[in-house]
Design an enzyme around this catalytic site. Structure first.
Site, PDB file in Angstrom:
ATOM      1  N   ASP A   1      21.662 -15.816 -64.331  1.00  0.00           N
ATOM      2  CA  ASP A   1      21.920 -16.216 -65.605  1.00  0.00           C
ATOM      3  C   ASP A   1      23.435 -16.278 -65.795  1.00  0.00           C
ATOM      4  O   ASP A   1      24.110 -16.087 -65.064  1.00  0.00           O
ATOM      5  CB  ASP A   1      21.451 -15.207 -66.407  1.00  0.00           C
TER       6      ASP A   1
ATOM      7  N   HIS B   1      24.381 -25.889 -64.087  1.00  0.00           N
ATOM      8  CA  HIS B   1      23.310 -25.654 -63.345  1.00  0.00           C
ATOM      9  C   HIS B   1      23.660 -26.159 -62.028  1.00  0.00           C
ATOM     10  O   HIS B   1      23.040 -25.744 -60.948  1.00  0.00           O
ATOM     11  CB  HIS B   1      22.218 -26.316 -64.148  1.00  0.00           C
TER      12      HIS B   1
ATOM     13  N   LEU C   1      13.223 -15.539 -43.652  1.00  0.00           N
ATOM     14  CA  LEU C   1      12.995 -15.365 -45.158  1.00  0.00           C
ATOM     15  C   LEU C   1      11.981 -16.067 -46.019  1.00  0.00           C
ATOM     16  O   LEU C   1      11.915 -17.427 -45.646  1.00  0.00           O
ATOM     17  CB  LEU C   1      14.370 -15.507 -45.641  1.00  0.00           C
TER      18      LEU C   1
HETATM   19  C1  FPP Z   1      20.236 -19.630 -66.549  1.00  0.00           C
HETATM   20  O1  FPP Z   1      21.429 -19.876 -66.982  1.00  0.00           O
HETATM   21  C2  FPP Z   1      19.823 -20.400 -65.394  1.00  0.00           C
HETATM   22  C3  FPP Z   1      18.541 -21.130 -65.591  1.00  0.00           C
HETATM   23  C4  FPP Z   1      17.701 -21.076 -66.976  1.00  0.00           C
HETATM   24  C5  FPP Z   1      18.155 -22.159 -64.552  1.00  0.00           C
HETATM   25  C6  FPP Z   1      18.789 -21.707 -63.105  1.00  0.00           C
HETATM   26  C7  FPP Z   1      18.739 -23.132 -62.331  1.00  0.00           C
HETATM   27  C8  FPP Z   1      19.650 -23.210 -61.369  1.00  0.00           C
HETATM   28  C9  FPP Z   1      20.296 -22.365 -60.768  1.00  0.00           C
HETATM   29  C10 FPP Z   1      19.273 -24.449 -60.589  1.00  0.00           C
HETATM   30  C11 FPP Z   1      18.089 -24.972 -60.149  1.00  0.00           C
HETATM   31  C12 FPP Z   1      17.667 -23.945 -59.289  1.00  0.00           C
HETATM   32  C13 FPP Z   1      17.020 -23.979 -57.900  1.00  0.00           C
HETATM   33  C14 FPP Z   1      16.405 -22.965 -57.155  1.00  0.00           C
HETATM   34  C15 FPP Z   1      17.107 -25.455 -57.155  1.00  0.00           C
HETATM   35  P1  FPP Z   1      21.573 -20.454 -68.626  1.00  0.00           P
HETATM   36  O2  FPP Z   1      21.402 -21.725 -68.661  1.00  0.00           O
HETATM   37  O3  FPP Z   1      20.552 -19.306 -69.332  1.00  0.00           O
HETATM   38  O4  FPP Z   1      22.790 -19.784 -68.832  1.00  0.00           O
HETATM   39  P2  FPP Z   1      23.642 -19.169 -70.108  1.00  0.00           P
HETATM   40  O5  FPP Z   1      22.916 -18.094 -70.264  1.00  0.00           O
HETATM   41  O6  FPP Z   1      24.899 -18.958 -69.995  1.00  0.00           O
HETATM   42  O7  FPP Z   1      23.272 -20.321 -71.406  1.00  0.00           O
END
Ligand code: FPP
Length: 253
Positions: free
Chosen positions: A21, A38, A132
């Site tokens: 997050d 992201h 893994l």
């Molecule tokens: C949370 O940050 C993150 C996500 C909803 C997406 C996670 C995705 C990635 C790390 C990229 C793709 C993943 C892979 C496995 C290739 P948020 O957007 O909720 O952040 P915020 O809370 O600060 O708004």
């Protein structure tokens, strides 16, 4: 800063789950669009997957996209899906190099065709790897998973394949997406939020929780080691008393 050498390699969890997050906040803080966060988050996924493989953990489960994430603005959903396809294409070789097996949990049917196809190709390619297992939770939510299990189990009861009286914890678990995967011993959430957000609700019944204010794009190997070191300080009792578990030196049992 905790180093790998400070960890007791005999007492590592078999399975670590992570709620990644803070990507959006990380990007905004730098005056960039959310997708920038992201993209940086993918670099962290790579680093932590390699760290987990190096430590010989058996399972790493990452919450990459929740059922609720479909409600984000269309542009962000599309950008995340494209990023996913690009990442899978680019990283499959690295998964092979690290002997990592890819798996997914979640509603695969809800994913756009190209995302599902690329994922299936990567799962197929990595299926004989023995290190893994990297589990990506995609279009996943626990309530969806549990409800889905209940629907399938009711069909099997209806068709006389199983008897409702005979439904045990073990049988129920075989209907979950995580069937065959041991429950995580440790769950990490980044970005200073103290919630579970519909993630692995059944599976984390006895899981140790670790929360950190570090945003996912800033989460480094050393932060991962710190979470593991913290886990190693804890006594897991599973409802028993200290004296009963003291005889048992293996935190995994
Ligand atoms: C949370 O940050 C993150 C996500 C909803 C997406 C996670 C995705 C990635 C790390 C990229 C793709 C993943 C892979 C496995 C290739 P948020 O957007 O909720 O952040 P915020 O809370 O600060 O708004």
């Amino acid at each position: 800063m905790i180093t790998k050498e400070q960890l007791d390699l005999e007492r590592l969890p078999r399975h670590v789950a992570i709620i990644m997050d803070g990507n959006g906040r990380w990007a905004r803080k730098k005056g960039n669009p959310r997708i920038f966060g992201h993209r940086k988050g993918v670099a962290t996924v790579r680093e932590i997957t390699e760290a987990a493989a190096e430590l010989k953990l058996e399972y790493l489960t990452l919450y990459a996209f929740s059922t609720e994430n479909w409600n984000r603005p269309r542009t962000e959903v599309d950008a995340l899906m494209s990023l996913l396809v690009a990442t899978i294409n680019k990283e499959t070789k690295r998964l092979m190099d690290n002997n990592v097996k890819l798996k997914i949990i979640g509603d695969v049917n809800a994913l756009p065709g190209p995302v599902a196809q690329n994922l299936h190709a990567s799962i197929e390619k990595t299926k004989n790897n023995t290190g893994l297992t990297l589990v990506l939770a995609l279009s996943y939510s626990s309530r969806w998973e549990i409800l889905n299990a209940v629907k399938h189990i009711s069909e099997d009861v209806h068709q006389g394949k199983i008897d409702s009286e005979g439904i045990t914890t073990e049988i129920f678990e075989t209907y979950l997406n995580t069937s065959g995967i041991p429950d995580p011993e440790l769950l990490i959430r980044t970005s200073g939020e103290y919630r579970i957000s519909n993630y692995l609700l059944w599976q984390i019944a006895y899981t140790e929780l670790f929360f950190t204010s570090t945003l996912w794009p800033d989460f480094r190997k050393e932060n991962f080691y710190e979470a593991l070191a913290d886990y190693q300080k804890r006594e897991r009792r599973f409802g028993k008393i200290s004296e009963q578990v003291a005889k048992n030196t293996n935190v995994n049992s």
